[in-house]
Design a protein around this motif. Sequence first.
Motif: not given
Length: 410
Positions: A127-132, A134-140, A162-169, A208-212
């Motif tokens: 699913g898509y998970v919103s993430r924030t 600090k990156l070296g280039g602009v994403r999202g 940005y939204d990441e398509h991930t298994e951390r659902v 990883e989803s649990e740790e968040q």
Amino acid sequence: MREYKRQYILREHETLEGVELASASAEMLRREFSYALTLRPSVRGGWELKAGSHIGRIELKDASIRIQPKLPADIVWEWLARAYDIRSLRFYQDRSGFTEKPGDLEWLVKLFIAECRDIVRRGLCRGYVSRTEKLGGVRGQLAVPETLRLWSKQEYRFGCTYDEHTERVPENGAIYAALYDMERRSYHDASIRREIKELMRLFVAGRESEEQRGRPRSARERLVEVERIPITRLNRHYADALSLLRLYWRAAGLSMHAGHVYCESFVLDMNELFERYIARLLSEELRPHGIKVRIQTRHWLGEGGRLVVIPDILLQDTIGREIVLDTKYTERARGYAEHPHVYQMLAYMTARRADTGILLYASGPECVDRIRNTGQTIYRWSLGLDVPLAVSEHEQHTKRIIARILRLFY
């Protein structure tokens, strides 16, 4: 050297005398399991145990107590399968060990492992998970205030959301949390823990989803989390596993440490199971006839929101007619002993202004009570579980109960 534990076996509502328990075990039994067992000194020495309407296994440091159902295992399985919507797992019944030990924990874990393997075979949910970050280039989407703050400190990176398509659902997080809890328990079948560890590696995104999510959660909180996960076409292959988790967190939540010995217990409330089974059965069978089934709703008998009553089930047709139904996982008594059930039903009917009520017992004789000066009628019906019949014959009896309910409406 493995510590010897005494084994005690009794059935629902049975009394067992001469039970030998250490004082610490007796205290734990009183403190943690008083809802399932009554403990008191025996006149013959030792302790007297009296079981209630719970089945399962209670593990203490020096003793193992097993409470067996008074019903045949295949009927208990039918109730579980319908109440928790796991009827597609019927073919696992014999292989899981449920038939031999319906009050044990291992059969449930084995079923869950089989469902997890099926999920892996069909693909983990993404699913898509919103993430924030600090990156070296602009994403999202560029977070301008955060970026300016970074640049003011001469940290030339971009704040991006940005939204990441991930298994951390949530689905995978719920699976991993259960596997983690199951891995800490002990089993007679040594292969179970090996299989759990292998699955934990496959569901690592769930960790990883649990740790968040931060702090550890109790069994009650886990149950709420699982019940909040909607089943859609994208995660439909998780449905049976999540149904098993509802049962697992409800019945296996009591786990304790006694020194260096880990003790786990599996205790299932047969009163609650009977109610859930009847509610699910009525919901499925009456929906095509336009009759809604409402479960455990709050109503007020007194003015000003006082005297709250909570009937087990309300049946409502399309024009507003109601029948109040209350389940009783017991044999219908005769004489004054049964009066409290009738008075309880009268309170429910008064709160709902209903003319018809049904007390549905597990067994015992049936009768009809017409209440004087009110026009109210209370039907006391029975599933006839005191008669040794095959599951198919009991199913026919429940269908006759459904037909009676339909006749009351129409």
